[in-house]
Design a protein around this motif. Structure first.
Motif, PDB file in Angstrom:
ATOM      1  N   UNK B  12      43.777  49.619  18.395  1.00 25.55           N
ATOM      2  CA  UNK B  12      43.865  48.618  17.338  1.00 25.55           C
ATOM      3  C   UNK B  12      45.316  48.206  17.172  1.00 25.55           C
ATOM      4  N   UNK B  13      45.526  46.921  17.037  1.00 23.38           N
ATOM      5  CA  UNK B  13      46.885  46.407  16.911  1.00 23.38           C
ATOM      6  C   UNK B  13      47.049  45.702  15.572  1.00 23.38           C
ATOM      7  N   UNK B  19      51.719  46.819  21.652  1.00 25.15           N
ATOM      8  CA  UNK B  19      50.955  48.013  22.016  1.00 25.15           C
ATOM      9  C   UNK B  19      50.956  48.143  23.537  1.00 25.15           C
ATOM     10  N   UNK B  20      50.875  49.389  23.997  1.00 26.54           N
ATOM     11  CA  UNK B  20      50.891  49.641  25.439  1.00 26.54           C
ATOM     12  C   UNK B  20      49.616  50.332  25.870  1.00 26.54           C
ATOM     13  N   UNK B  21      49.001  49.778  26.916  1.00 29.56           N
ATOM     14  CA  UNK B  21      47.798  50.331  27.506  1.00 29.56           C
ATOM     15  C   UNK B  21      48.200  51.091  28.770  1.00 29.56           C
ATOM     16  N   UNK B  22      47.652  52.283  28.901  1.00 27.98           N
ATOM     17  CA  UNK B  22      48.016  53.133  30.024  1.00 27.98           C
ATOM     18  C   UNK B  22      47.023  52.984  31.169  1.00 27.98           C
ATOM     19  N   UNK B  23      47.547  53.024  32.404  1.00 24.36           N
ATOM     20  CA  UNK B  23      46.708  53.028  33.599  1.00 24.36           C
ATOM     21  C   UNK B  23      47.358  53.951  34.628  1.00 24.36           C
ATOM     22  N   UNK B  24      46.621  54.974  35.025  1.00 24.22           N
ATOM     23  CA  UNK B  24      47.118  55.950  35.996  1.00 24.22           C
ATOM     24  C   UNK B  24      46.078  56.125  37.103  1.00 24.22           C
ATOM     25  N   UNK B 111      40.722  46.382  23.059  1.00 26.79           N
ATOM     26  CA  UNK B 111      41.795  46.145  22.101  1.00 26.79           C
ATOM     27  C   UNK B 111      41.298  45.215  21.008  1.00 26.79           C
ATOM     28  N   UNK B 112      41.533  45.618  19.774  1.00 25.34           N
ATOM     29  CA  UNK B 112      41.139  44.795  18.636  1.00 25.34           C
ATOM     30  C   UNK B 112      42.328  44.638  17.700  1.00 25.34           C
ATOM     31  N   UNK B 113      42.318  43.544  16.939  1.00 25.47           N
ATOM     32  CA  UNK B 113      43.387  43.275  15.982  1.00 25.47           C
ATOM     33  C   UNK B 113      42.925  43.637  14.587  1.00 25.47           C
ATOM     34  N   UNK B 114      43.768  44.391  13.864  1.00 25.72           N
ATOM     35  CA  UNK B 114      43.422  44.768  12.495  1.00 25.72           C
ATOM     36  C   UNK B 114      43.699  43.629  11.532  1.00 25.72           C
TER      37      UNK B 114
END
Lengths: 110, 114
Positions: B12-13, B19-24, B111-114
């Motif tokens: 939530x942003x 905001x940072x999304x992780x990808x590994x 991802x959603x916006x508050x």
């Protein structure tokens, strides 16, 4: 401009019938084309790849054709089952990046 | 167990926040990709990277940034400049050495916006 079009947003068929999905592209010269399945809330999963020199490819109940003259690929699911209900996406590789069509949402009714 | 991992599953942003999304990935793949998917829509390419320390913009890069400091990792930052960030974000990787190689996808971040 380059486009990948899957011209059916949704397709409803009866169990046991053959589903046929279409993927058309413009301003691409792909060496190959891929098909993926996506279930709600999940990432797509690879199904099949067909190369430009292949007319047809089969995998179990799946069949893909590729016509580079028409710039079109057809994706068939024979003897369809309710478990085949999902969104199906076609994809092309262009200069290192993979581009996708908007997908066709298939619903197979019992 | 090889694969590609995205985290968090839900994010939530707040307005004005980055905001940072992780990808590994542990598949030893050179190429990595970020896609955005809106409800009922297809995948739109945000950024992609074919090698460490190099990346290219996709069709909708505005309001996003990425880094590729390690082969295994390709984080995506959604900046405050992205005015409509609510979407499903998918990370993928591919082996460039093998021609025609398929994409492997993570399970996505909503991802959603508050």
């Amino acid at each position: 401009s380059q486009k990948i079009e899957q011209n059916s947003e949704a397709l409803n068929i009866q169990e046991g019938k053959t589903a046929t999905l279409t993927c058309n592209y413009t301003n691409y010269s792909p060496a190959y084309l891929q098909w993926y399945r996506q279930d709600p809330g999940r990432g797509p999963v690879f199904l099949l790849l067909i190369r430009e020199n292949e007319k047809e490819k089969r995998k179990e109940r799946l069949k893909v054709t590729f016509d580079t003259t028409l710039k079109q690929s057809l994706f068939h699911i024979t003897a369809s089952q309710p478990a085949d209900s999902a969104t199906y996406l076609c994809a092309l590789l262009a200069s290192g990046d993979m581009r996708f069509g908007a997908g066709t949402r298939l619903t197979v009714k019992p | 167990d090889g694969g590609i991992t995205q985290s968090p599953k839900y994010l939530f942003r707040k307005e004005g926040q980055n905001v940072t999304l992780s990808c590994e990935q542990n598949l030893n793949h050179d190429a990595m990709y970020w896609y955005r998917q809106d409800p009922g829509q297809g995948l739109r390419l945000i950024y992609y990277s074919q090698i460490v320390n190099d990346f290219q913009k996709g069709d909708i890069a505005e309001g996003y940034s990425v880094s590729r400091e390690k082969k295994e990792s390709f984080p995506l930052t959604v900046t405050s400049a992205q005015k409509n960030p609510t979407a499903f974000y998918l990370c993928a990787s591919r082996d460039r050495v093998i021609a025609n190689e398929k994409l492997f996808f993570g399970s996505g971040t909503q991802l959603s916006v508050l």
